[in-house]
Enzyme design. Structure first.
Site, PDB file in Angstrom:
ATOM      1  CG  ASP A  46       1.448 -15.394  32.828  1.00 24.55           C
ATOM      2  OD1 ASP A  46       0.394 -15.794  33.330  1.00 24.55           O
ATOM      3  OD2 ASP A  46       1.511 -14.578  31.903  1.00 24.55           O
ATOM      4  CE  LYS A  68      -0.739 -14.975  27.378  1.00 23.68           C
ATOM      5  NZ  LYS A  68      -1.298 -14.485  26.157  1.00 23.68           N
ATOM      6  CG  MET A 183       1.929 -15.467  21.624  1.00 21.32           C
ATOM      7  SD  MET A 183       0.345 -15.139  22.401  1.00 21.32           S
ATOM      8  CE  MET A 183       0.193 -13.375  22.179  1.00 21.32           C
TER       9      MET A 183
HETATM   10  N1  SAH Z   1       3.169  -9.725  27.991  1.00 18.07           N
HETATM   11  C1  SAH Z   1       4.273 -10.323  27.292  1.00 18.07           C
HETATM   12  C2  SAH Z   1       3.810 -11.081  26.073  1.00 18.07           C
HETATM   13  C3  SAH Z   1       2.966 -12.291  26.393  1.00 18.07           C
HETATM   14  S1  SAH Z   1       2.468 -13.172  24.957  1.00 18.07           S
HETATM   15  C4  SAH Z   1       5.284  -9.227  26.929  1.00 18.07           C
HETATM   16  O1  SAH Z   1       4.983  -8.038  27.081  1.00 18.07           O
HETATM   17  O2  SAH Z   1       6.391  -9.563  26.524  1.00 18.07           O
HETATM   18  C5  SAH Z   1       3.685 -14.445  24.894  1.00 18.07           C
HETATM   19  C6  SAH Z   1       4.636 -14.210  23.745  1.00 18.07           C
HETATM   20  O3  SAH Z   1       5.555 -13.189  24.092  1.00 18.07           O
HETATM   21  C7  SAH Z   1       5.486 -15.381  23.372  1.00 18.07           C
HETATM   22  O4  SAH Z   1       4.807 -16.308  22.546  1.00 18.07           O
HETATM   23  C8  SAH Z   1       6.607 -14.713  22.645  1.00 18.07           C
HETATM   24  O5  SAH Z   1       6.234 -14.334  21.348  1.00 18.07           O
HETATM   25  C9  SAH Z   1       6.794 -13.439  23.458  1.00 18.07           C
HETATM   26  N2  SAH Z   1       7.819 -13.573  24.502  1.00 18.07           N
HETATM   27  C10 SAH Z   1       7.681 -13.362  25.811  1.00 18.07           C
HETATM   28  N3  SAH Z   1       8.861 -13.532  26.468  1.00 18.07           N
HETATM   29  C11 SAH Z   1       9.754 -13.849  25.525  1.00 18.07           C
HETATM   30  C12 SAH Z   1      11.152 -14.124  25.550  1.00 18.07           C
HETATM   31  N4  SAH Z   1      11.866 -14.113  26.680  1.00 18.07           N
HETATM   32  N5  SAH Z   1      11.758 -14.409  24.372  1.00 18.07           N
HETATM   33  C13 SAH Z   1      11.072 -14.407  23.212  1.00 18.07           C
HETATM   34  N6  SAH Z   1       9.757 -14.160  23.136  1.00 18.07           N
HETATM   35  C14 SAH Z   1       9.109 -13.875  24.265  1.00 18.07           C
END
Ligand code: SAH
Length: 261
Positions: A46, A68, A183
């Site tokens: 990703d 994404k 998100m």
């Molecule tokens: N599967 C991922 C989430 C994917 S959706 C998980 O478990 O973390 C993508 C969203 O995850 C982003 O829009 C944000 O809200 C959050 N996100 C993922 N990595 C992040 C990071 N390092 N810092 C802040 N938000 C994060």
């Protein structure tokens, strides 16, 4: 290679490992995730996966970015699963690497279902989800005894790209003392209005954490009523988490990251 007093499972050709890479810091990778990176023939990651983690791929491995960024599909989901299936059928050890945990707002279940339908063997390797591990890097716990015994993880981006409407916001706002939004930045104004309309108080503590667990981590602490202006003023950009509730107040004591950096 890793020297461990026990065996990790062998990564067989023709199989796909669906692996969570955690929120950013490469040190948060699991042993299985590192093992997979060291052995994979193809790494399909990703856009959200930290480049320092992708750089751990075995030299010579095929590395492709598909997926994404900030909730927007930059490659069509069907193309991604099609690619995974194609590589697996060619006998590759295929590593599908996702930010955070593959089963938390990560399209992991959808990809795994398609692999199952195609008869491709797969393994799921959970990762540390941003809503827990990322917030911990901002000194904000998901729960603490004195503040909350429940927490809700909510996406700010439903299937149609708007804030989700398939659940009862009033019940959730009433029942979940702490809410963590993934998100949520894109429709922050809408999200705030929805929460206020559902009875959350405008003076309740709320924080936004962007690029958590990376050297670029940025935290904005405000209130539900003030968060949208504070995020705009700080120029905070996705990927970012939002967290509403009393746990935010603990950051003033638990912010280990800014002190250590
Ligand atoms: N599967 C991922 C989430 C994917 S959706 C998980 O478990 O973390 C993508 C969203 O995850 C982003 O829009 C944000 O809200 C959050 N996100 C993922 N990595 C992040 C990071 N390092 N810092 C802040 N938000 C994060």
């Amino acid at each position: 290679m890793l020297e461990l007093p026990f065996d990790l499972p062998s990564f067989d050709g023709g199989t796909v490992w669906l692996v969570g890479a955690g929120p950013g810091d490469p040190g948060l990778l699991s042993l299985l995730a590192l093992h997979a990176l060291r052995h994979a023939d193809a790494v399909i990651h990703d856009a959200l996966v930290d480049e320092r983690i992708v750089a751990l791929a075995r030299p010579g491995a095929l590395v492709e970015s598909m997926g994404k960024r900030g909730g927007a599909a930059s490659a069509r989901q069907a193309d991604i699963t099609g690619r995974l299936i194609q590589l697996a059928r060619q006998g590759f050890k295929v590593l599908r690497l996702k930010g955070g945990d593959p089963f938390v707002f990560g399209r992991g279940p959808e990809e795994a279902l398609e692999l199952a339908q195609a008869g491709i063997a797969f393994r799921i390797v959970p990762g540390i989800t941003a809503g827990i591990g990322g917030l911990a890097y901002a000194g904000i716990p998901a729960t603490s005894k004195d503040t909350n015994s429940a927490v809700a993880f909510v996406t700010g981006h439903g299937a149609d790209g708007e804030i989700p409407d398939e659940f009862d916001w009033d019940s959730l706002a009433k029942g979940a003392p702490v809410m963590v939004f993934y998100m949520g930045i894109k429709h922050l104004d809408q999200l705030v209005s929805r929460l206020l309309a559902s009875g959350r108080r405008p003076d309740e503590a709320m924080a936004a954490v962007a690029e958590a667990a990376t050297p670029r981590q940025k935290v904005v602490v405000s209130t539900l009523g003030g968060i949208a202006a504070a995020v705009a003023e700080a120029g905070l950009k996705p990927p970012a988490l939002l967290v509403l509730g009393a746990v935010v107040g603990l950051r003033q004591h638990l912010d280990w990251w800014d002190r250590h950096a």
